[in-house]
Design a protein around this motif. Structure first.
Motif, PDB file in Angstrom:
ATOM      1  N   ALA B 206       0.833  -1.202   0.000  1.00 28.24           N
ATOM      2  CA  ALA B 206       0.000   0.000   0.000  1.00 28.24           C
ATOM      3  C   ALA B 206       0.870   1.254   0.000  1.00 28.24           C
ATOM      4  O   ALA B 206       0.621   2.203  -0.748  1.00 28.24           O
ATOM      5  N   LEU B 207       1.915   1.261   0.844  1.00 23.53           N
ATOM      6  CA  LEU B 207       2.778   2.442   0.915  1.00 23.53           C
ATOM      7  C   LEU B 207       3.492   2.666  -0.417  1.00 23.53           C
ATOM      8  O   LEU B 207       3.590   3.802  -0.896  1.00 23.53           O
ATOM      9  N   SER B 208       4.001   1.598  -1.027  1.00 21.50           N
ATOM     10  CA  SER B 208       4.672   1.743  -2.316  1.00 21.50           C
ATOM     11  C   SER B 208       3.675   2.217  -3.362  1.00 21.50           C
ATOM     12  O   SER B 208       4.006   3.016  -4.236  1.00 21.50           O
ATOM     13  N   TYR B 209       2.451   1.713  -3.253  1.00 25.16           N
ATOM     14  CA  TYR B 209       1.440   2.069  -4.239  1.00 25.16           C
ATOM     15  C   TYR B 209       1.178   3.572  -4.240  1.00 25.16           C
ATOM     16  O   TYR B 209       1.074   4.199  -5.287  1.00 25.16           O
ATOM     17  N   ILE B 210       1.090   4.190  -3.041  1.00 23.13           N
ATOM     18  CA  ILE B 210       0.861   5.635  -3.031  1.00 23.13           C
ATOM     19  C   ILE B 210       2.163   6.421  -3.026  1.00 23.13           C
ATOM     20  O   ILE B 210       2.166   7.633  -2.864  1.00 23.13           O
ATOM     21  N   GLY B 211       3.293   5.708  -3.234  1.00 25.24           N
ATOM     22  CA  GLY B 211       4.548   6.413  -3.423  1.00 25.24           C
ATOM     23  C   GLY B 211       5.269   6.755  -2.138  1.00 25.24           C
ATOM     24  O   GLY B 211       6.197   7.542  -2.123  1.00 25.24           O
ATOM     25  N   LEU B 212       4.837   6.189  -1.008  1.00 30.57           N
ATOM     26  CA  LEU B 212       5.513   6.479   0.256  1.00 30.57           C
ATOM     27  C   LEU B 212       6.503   5.381   0.628  1.00 30.57           C
ATOM     28  O   LEU B 212       7.086   5.412   1.698  1.00 30.57           O
ATOM     29  N   ALA B 214       9.199   2.050  -1.134  1.00 31.01           N
ATOM     30  CA  ALA B 214      10.423   1.906  -1.915  1.00 31.01           C
ATOM     31  C   ALA B 214      10.373   2.809  -3.154  1.00 31.01           C
ATOM     32  O   ALA B 214       9.351   2.928  -3.819  1.00 31.01           O
ATOM     33  N   GLN B 215      11.492   3.452  -3.439  1.00 38.74           N
ATOM     34  CA  GLN B 215      11.544   4.401  -4.548  1.00 38.74           C
ATOM     35  C   GLN B 215      12.210   3.779  -5.776  1.00 38.74           C
ATOM     36  O   GLN B 215      13.013   2.856  -5.626  1.00 38.74           O
ATOM     37  N   PRO B 216      11.896   4.260  -6.963  1.00 38.49           N
ATOM     38  CA  PRO B 216      12.553   3.746  -8.157  1.00 38.49           C
ATOM     39  C   PRO B 216      14.061   3.961  -8.032  1.00 38.49           C
ATOM     40  O   PRO B 216      14.465   4.952  -7.423  1.00 38.49           O
ATOM     41  N   PRO B 217      14.884   3.102  -8.556  1.00 35.97           N
ATOM     42  CA  PRO B 217      14.508   1.989  -9.439  1.00 35.97           C
ATOM     43  C   PRO B 217      14.216   0.678  -8.697  1.00 35.97           C
ATOM     44  O   PRO B 217      13.995  -0.323  -9.366  1.00 35.97           O
ATOM     45  N   THR B 218      14.241   0.634  -7.366  1.00 34.85           N
ATOM     46  CA  THR B 218      13.953  -0.625  -6.665  1.00 34.85           C
ATOM     47  C   THR B 218      12.558  -1.119  -7.039  1.00 34.85           C
ATOM     48  O   THR B 218      11.577  -0.415  -6.793  1.00 34.85           O
ATOM     49  N   PRO B 219      12.442  -2.279  -7.654  1.00 42.24           N
ATOM     50  CA  PRO B 219      11.100  -2.743  -8.019  1.00 42.24           C
ATOM     51  C   PRO B 219      10.322  -3.150  -6.771  1.00 42.24           C
ATOM     52  O   PRO B 219      10.882  -3.691  -5.832  1.00 42.24           O
ATOM     53  N   SER B 220       9.037  -2.814  -6.746  1.00 42.08           N
ATOM     54  CA  SER B 220       8.196  -3.321  -5.669  1.00 42.08           C
ATOM     55  C   SER B 220       6.810  -3.556  -6.235  1.00 42.08           C
ATOM     56  O   SER B 220       6.387  -2.889  -7.180  1.00 42.08           O
ATOM     57  N   TRP B 221       6.117  -4.510  -5.651  1.00 42.58           N
ATOM     58  CA  TRP B 221       4.820  -4.906  -6.193  1.00 42.58           C
ATOM     59  C   TRP B 221       3.830  -3.744  -6.146  1.00 42.58           C
ATOM     60  O   TRP B 221       3.059  -3.537  -7.062  1.00 42.58           O
ATOM     61  N   GLY B 222       3.864  -2.990  -5.046  1.00 41.76           N
ATOM     62  CA  GLY B 222       2.933  -1.873  -4.902  1.00 41.76           C
ATOM     63  C   GLY B 222       3.118  -0.848  -6.006  1.00 41.76           C
ATOM     64  O   GLY B 222       2.152  -0.382  -6.601  1.00 41.76           O
ATOM     65  N   ARG B 223       4.391  -0.518  -6.292  1.00 39.57           N
ATOM     66  CA  ARG B 223       4.597   0.493  -7.312  1.00 39.57           C
ATOM     67  C   ARG B 223       4.305  -0.053  -8.708  1.00 39.57           C
ATOM     68  O   ARG B 223       3.842   0.675  -9.586  1.00 39.57           O
TER      69      ARG B 223
END
Lengths: 315, 273, 528
Positions: B206-212, B214-223
């Motif tokens: 959820a946090l990655s999904y709203i951008g809070l 892991a930051q690019p370029p680290t891949p994460s499922w949310g992003r």
């Protein structure tokens, strides 16, 4: 009962006080100079000075805290730096979306979960019970924002029953507004309903094993009567706690879901506040969210005491 | 004793993701950092088993590395909760009714008023988004969870005669907490641990999904999901894989937790005979 | 009234009852006695049609010409509470905590459609008055948690007799209660039987209770009735060996060789123990509660001192103070010429050990017996080198095979666990062992064995005992001196025989009078 409510209210006030200190410390003390932080590296010294002036940063920490907290108490949340309007005004607007959304989801999840949990407990060990338990297991595992995307894909993109996002405002009519909130509310409610149904089931199974159920059966109550008259009310006590806890998850979940559906609610406001480094907005909204959570916890405590006579005279 | 089917299924699913995440350290089908615009939005093929995204990155490779991010965040966050929360709970139970206990429990209530997303918002607002901040936010929220479970389990043990016998044997509260209390609430903690672990994975997504997170370029499922959302009309496939991965992993952990509880719950054990 | 014929019950294939036949005569009290696991309660549940899931039942339970085992559930619901009432052992959990006592009594009338809501409340008030809870002192709006255990059992009785059933089944109705409360409840049941002309099926493990109450007795063992008949002749004759054994165990008197009196090893003067009041808010406290008030006594080496009293009288609190676990707020406890308290030196602490009541809660389930028994070695500066041998030795002393030390506690029965608990208390070679209700949770036959063991060990190791119990007959059998405790104070103390034969304090007299016993003259035949 009154005494109980009063002591709980006192602890509510104390929690709020401590929470406000924590929030104030994180937002206004840790960054050093909040004004410079908000304006970024390229800001002119004059602009920073002007913002410092507006935020009253020249006073001592203590007077600043008092001013902020006092303002919160009187409904003065400061003026948003990016929107240039009072935060209270923004909040009032956004609440019209967020509160109905959270309530809609809460009602939906409760209305679905309680009967489902009761049925599963009553038919424990049957195929239906296993089916329900499997479905709830899945419901818990699905991230609500992904479920929201699936809902959009099916009901907005493919079937075109709902719009994919946005909120027309309540002026467009109650029905239209509700319709716009339906997919978001369903997305929010699903995982919560799954958890609640499981809690309901296990609480009811637990109470059905209690001695007083055997007493009730010995009085001549049928299995169903014993369940409805004796087990249900006792089982609802733990369920109530979970509903209270879920409120804070719904609030947090709403921040995300509002982003999926582009709903102009509090969640999006916070989010915009963060990206625009508008600390004034973030600080007030976080305080407001925490206040809401603490208040609901308080209400649940009171409801708890009303449901359980053993708690009334204690404390 | 019969091992519950849920435990087996859950363990298989969870192990699968663990293996995938570990494998990604030594091998992925393609380089996740390499942008290959000419191959963008490819359908699944022999080269790209699950297709590619709008930058031409291989979805399968992204998923593998994303599993790593998810697991790492969740493990550390649960670790924070256990390392701080369990001792607090033990101390609170050992000094039951004292001012210390009261302070620990009130502190717990206070942290509960900040859902992990709110903590994340606070931290991000000041320090900017990152995976570390996501870990902190989820970890802080885990502390009161473990403290509460520990205290509850420990309190019921402190009333038992074997604790009294240990005190008659001259053992102090700290020693009793470690020798007698901790081993006997371990199964409670393991069950809670798997639950918090799966909640941690959901929270990270959820946090990655709203951008809070892991930051690019680290891949994460949310992003991956938030990027897929913009293309949901043209390439809904991209929104499927990361979502299914999250569901499968969380489901696996929850099943495992349920199975462990069934296995260790003495009441259930007696029923089974 | 009700006749069980060849009643057999098995649960998941395991036989619980084997061809049980009982006759419950109208207007009479039928006693059903047996040790735990004998199937007494299961028989009652079979009559009520409330057997747990997975139970298979055969035979017949005839009420009039109706076989209750074939009766459809609907009709059974009409019978339960109306023609057959039942009360259970645990009054603390038998009532619904969120409903008022008035509602719970009235419910019996309402579900059977015998009264309107208003009438039902009136009748409930009458019935509660009848069982000793008049509404002017116990309003119908009370909740169960506001009542004591005995009062709750009265509510349960009122609920069960609200419709004046033909049969009342009472499953260990007084086991969880203190002896004086037990006497009151048994009196009440007796009166109700006479007044309502109902039958009573009284299920208990206590032969003495049955002797005082029942017209007919059935003795149960491992799911079978081994002997049945009219009470007095049955007690006089005791044809079946099991009945005899049960009786012998109940009246068991371990052989004791009194040791010559020596110097006091424990000396209490005006000991006061207070608990802080309940916490109010973050800083405040309620008034402290005085659990032990001005207690003084001496214990000599080699002596057995009994401490009797009902629950909540402060026995356990006093134990904890003597063990040096809690500080005292007044007076002094001295042992081996040192002041006892939380900073009592470990070397002396090893001279006082303890055995607790519950054989199931007394051991960490994750440790092996060797480590469990050796735990008090912690009191020594360094564990002895021959630790394993010492453990083996005490296990042998308590009559267990030394091989036991490599096993976990769940592999042992309740009686064996209590032996292990005694072994743990012996390991430091103490001078004093506090036996805190150490035989109360055991069945009578096991209890007799443990009492023998305790007496033998006393002679062998020259031990002193403080024997704490609510059970007067046990204390009488194994102690030299006895103290009677009430509300934190010692109200009477003296040589055991004297106190029991000529009690001075009214409370002691009340306790002794309340203790059920088998009439002396019924026993003559066998002693001859």
């Amino acid at each position: 009962m009154l005494r109980f409510a009063l002591t709980r209210a006192l602890s509510l006030a104390l929690s709020l006080l401590v929470a406000s200190v924590v929030i104030f410390a994180v937002i206004e003390v840790i960054p050093g100079d909040p004004a410079a932080f908000m304006l970024g590296l390229n800001a002119s010294p004059e602009a920073v000075a002007a913002l410092r002036e507006q935020m009253g940063l020249d006073g001592t920490l203590f007077t600043r805290y008092l001013a902020w907290f006092g303002g919160m108490l009187t409904g003065d949340f400061g003026v948003s730096y990016t929107y240039k309007v009072p935060v209270a005004e923004l909040v009032a607007q956004r609440l019209q979306v967020s509160v109905p959304l959270a309530l809609y989801a809460l009602v939906l999840s409760t209305v679905i979960a309680i009967p489902v949990g009761v049925i599963a407990a009553a038919t424990r060990g049957s195929v239906g019970d296993y089916g329900i338990m499997g479905a709830t297991q899945l419901g818990i595992a699905v991230p609500n924002f992904w479920f929201a995307m699936l809902l959009v894909l099916v009901f907005a993109v493919t079937l075109r029953w709902f719009s994919a996002g946005g909120f027309p405002g309540w002026d467009a009519g109650l029905w239209v507004g509700m319709k716009a909130l339906t997919l978001p509310a369903v997305a929010l409610a699903l995982p919560q309903a799954s958890i609640l149904a499981r809690v309901m089931r296990s609480a009811l199974i637990e109470t059905l094993g209690q001695d007083y159920i055997r007493t009730a059966r010995a009085k001549g109550l049928t299995r169903r009567q014993a369940t409805v008259r004796h087990a249900l009310r006792n089982a609802l006590i733990p369920v109530l706690t979970i509903i209270g806890l879920q409120f804070s998850f719904l609030l947090a979940g709403a921040i995300i879901i509002e982003n999926v559906f582009y709903l102009p609610g509090l969640g999006r406001l916070i989010f915009q506040g963060i990206t625009q480094r508008d600390l004034i907005v973030v600080e007030s909204l976080v305080m407001l969210l925490v206040f809401a959570v603490i208040l609901v916890t308080f209400l649940v405590d009171i409801a708890y005491a009303a449901a359980d006579p053993r708690l009334r005279r204690k404390r | 004793m019969r091992v519950p089917a849920t435990l087996i299924a859950g363990a298989i699913l969870s192990t699968f993701f663990l293996v995938v995440a570990l494998a990604s350290f030594i091998w992925t089908p393609h380089d996740v950092a390499a942008l290959n615009i000419s191959d963008k939005l490819q359908a699944p093929s022999a080269t790209y088993w699950l297709g590619t995204d709008h930058f031409g990155r291989d979805t399968l490779s992204m998923l593998m590395v994303g599993a790593r991010t998810s697991l790492a965040v969740a493990i550390v966050a649960v670790g924070i909760g256990i390392v701080i929360g369990v001792p607090l709970g033990l101390v609170a139970a050992a000094t039951r009714g004292s001012l210390l206990d009261e302070i620990i429990m009130r502190g717990n209530d206070l942290v509960f008023a900040f859902p992990s997303l709110v903590i994340a918002i606070l931290i991000t607002a000041v320090f900017g988004p990152s995976a570390v901040n996501a870990i902190l936010a989820i970890g802080i929220f885990n502390i009161p969870v473990f403290a509460r479970v520990t205290r509850g389990g420990a309190l019921s043990l402190w009333t038992l005669d074997y604790i009294l016998a240990a005190r008659v044997a001259g053992k102090g509260k700290a020693r009793i907490s470690i020798e007698h209390v901790l081993p006997n609430i371990l199964n409670l903690l393991i069950v809670q641990g798997t639950i918090q672990f799966s909640l941690g994975i959901l929270a990270e997504a959820a946090l990655s999904y709203i951008g809070l997170g892991a930051q690019p370029p680290t891949p994460s499922w949310g992003r991956m999901l938030s990027e897929a959302q913009t293309m949901i009309y043209s390439a809904p496939r991209l929104a499927m894989w990361p979502g299914l991965a999250i569901v499968a992993m969380v489901l696996g952990l929850n099943l495992m937790g349920d199975g462990l509880r069934d296995l260790t719950d003495p009441r259930l054990r007696r029923e089974r005979g | 009234m009700i006749r069980c014929e060849d009643l057999s019950v098995s649960i998941h294939g395991e036989a619980i009852l084997r061809e049980v036949s009982i006759d419950i005569a109208p207007g009479k009290v039928t006693g059903l006695v047996g040790e735990s696991g004998s199937g007494k309660s299961m028989s009652a549940l079979a009559i009520m049609g409330l057997l747990p899931r997975g139970a298979e039942v055969s035979g017949r339970v005839m009420m009039g010409d109706e076989n209750l085992l074939d009766t459809p559930e609907r009709r059974m619901c009409d019978i339960r509470g109306n023609r057959i009432g039942m009360i259970f052992q645990e009054p603390m959990t038998a009532l619904n905590p969120v409903k008022t006592i008035g509602d719970q009594v009235a419910e019996t009338l309402i579900v059977h459609g015998k009264a309107s809501r208003a009438e039902a409340r009136e009748i409930a008030a009458e019935k509660l008055t009848r069982v000793g809870l008049p509404p002017d002192r116990f309003p119908l709006s009370r909740f169960p948690h506001e009542l004591s255990g005995g009062q709750r059992q009265r509510v349960a009785i009122a609920t069960a007799i609200a419709l004046s059933p033909e049969l009342l089944i009472a499953d260990e109705p007084t086991t969880a209660l203190d002896v004086t409360t037990q006497a009151q409840i048994l009196d009440l049941l007796n009166e109700l039987v006479d007044e309502l002309g109902m039958s009573l099926l009284l299920i208990t493990h206590d032969l003495a209770v049955v002797a005082g109450m029942a017209d007919h007795v059935a003795v149960m063992k491992e799911g079978e009735i081994v002997e049945a008949g009219a009470t007095e002749p049955l007690f006089r004759a005791m044809e079946h060996p099991y009945t005899k054994r049960l009786f012998a165990a109940t009246a068991h008197q371990p052989e004791r060789r009194p040791l010559p009196p020596e110097d006091p090893i424990l000396d209490l003067t005006d000991v006061v123990r207070e608990y802080p009041g309940p916490r109010k808010g973050v800083f405040g406290r309620g008034d402290p509660f005085r659990a032990v008030n001005a207690v003084s006594f001496q214990l000599h080496a080699g002596e057995s001192l009994g401490l009797v009293g009902e629950s909540g009288c402060g026995k356990s609190t006093l134990t904890r103070a003597i063990l040096g676990l809690d500080p005292v707020q007044g007076g002094e406890i001295r042992a081996f010429d040192h002041r006892v308290g939380p900073d009592f030196p470990n070397a002396l602490r090893s001279g006082i050990q303890v055995v607790f009541q519950d054989p199931y809660a007394s051991f960490n389930p994750r440790w092996r017996v060797e480590r469990l028994v050796a735990e008090p070695f912690h009191l020594m500066p360094a564990p002895p080198a021959d630790r394993r041998e010492r453990v083996a030795q005490v296990l042998e002393d308590v009559g267990l095979n030394p091989d036991a030390m490599d096993r976990y506690i769940h592999e042992f029965s309740g009686g064996q666990r209590q032996r292990i608990a005694i072994a743990r208390a012996l390991i430091t070679r103490p001078d004093l062992i506090v036996l805190d209700e150490a035989v109360s949770a055991l069945d009578v036959s096991i209890r007799a064995q443990i009492l023998d063991l305790i007496s033998d060990l006393q002679a062998e190791h020259k031990l002193s005992y403080i024997f704490i119990s609510h059970d007067l007959s046990v204390v009488r059998a194994v102690t030299d001196r006895v103290m009677v405790m009430k509300a934190g104070e010692i109200v009477e103390a003296g040589v055991t025989q004297t106190v029991f034969d000529a009690p001075q304090h009214p409370y002691t007299r009340q306790l002794i009078a309340a203790t059920p016993r088998i009439p002396e003259d019924w026993q003559e035949a066998k002693h001859a």
